[in-house]
Design a protein around this motif. Sequence first.
Motif, PDB file in Angstrom:
ATOM      1  N   GLU A  78       0.853  -1.182   0.000  1.00 45.05           N
ATOM      2  CA  GLU A  78       0.000   0.000   0.000  1.00 45.05           C
ATOM      3  C   GLU A  78       0.888   1.230   0.000  1.00 45.05           C
ATOM      4  OE1 GLU A  78      -2.074   0.502   3.796  1.00 45.05           O
ATOM      5  OE2 GLU A  78      -0.670  -0.904   4.682  1.00 45.05           O
ATOM      6  N   PHE A  79       0.323   2.359  -0.413  1.00 50.66           N
ATOM      7  CA  PHE A  79       1.097   3.592  -0.357  1.00 50.66           C
ATOM      8  C   PHE A  79       1.143   4.085   1.078  1.00 50.66           C
ATOM      9  CE2 PHE A  79       0.162   3.665  -4.914  1.00 50.66           C
ATOM     10  CZ  PHE A  79       1.428   3.939  -5.396  1.00 50.66           C
TER      11      PHE A  79
ATOM     12  N   LYS B 146       5.380   2.563  -1.952  1.00 51.04           N
ATOM     13  CA  LYS B 146       4.507   1.393  -1.968  1.00 51.04           C
ATOM     14  C   LYS B 146       5.252   0.218  -1.335  1.00 51.04           C
ATOM     15  CE  LYS B 146       0.887  -0.590  -4.742  1.00 51.04           C
ATOM     16  NZ  LYS B 146       0.278  -0.714  -6.062  1.00 51.04           N
TER      17      LYS B 146
END
Length: 193
Positions: A33-34, A71
């Motif tokens: 995920e960012f 990320k």
Amino acid sequence: QMIDDSGKHLLTLINDLLDLAKIDAGVMDVTLEFMEPAELIQACLVMINAQARKKGLAIDTVIAPELTSVKADRKRCIQIVLNLLTNAVKYTPKGGRVEIHATCPPGVAVKIEVRDSGVGINPDDLESVFSEFHQADRVRDQALGGTGIGLASCKKIVSHHGGEIWCESEPGAGSTFYFSIPRTHGPSEEAAP
């Protein structure tokens, strides 16, 4: 307080062992995920703050202004940074200093380094610090609560992201641990279980 600290230490040990077993079995959960490296570092500092205050350690943070979202697996990255910070605090004498820097060199999404003014590591032990169950000074490390699996776990997590982790140190002058997450890294969302 002693019971609480011992329980937390035991939980960390169990989680590290489970992570090593999962990575070795090729079934480690990865959720990409960012995330914002500055927020991640801040979360780790909150968790380590009481230990650092107890020893009177100064902790300085330097975040490159051009650093953007990365990320990666946030939970695993927290585990790495927290492990490196915990070791820095553990092996730095009272009144010492710990620094954490986050930058983004060319081709790298984020490079984080944790420096301390601690006991340092002998050159002969630098190659082995990321080996499972390695302890440079068994008596000292066990007295400080070291198990020899934290850095091994960090190395496997960083490698799983396609990154690198390494250390520079001088006995009596402290250590600097670095890890980087590349812009294009190992596991993809599709490959993650």
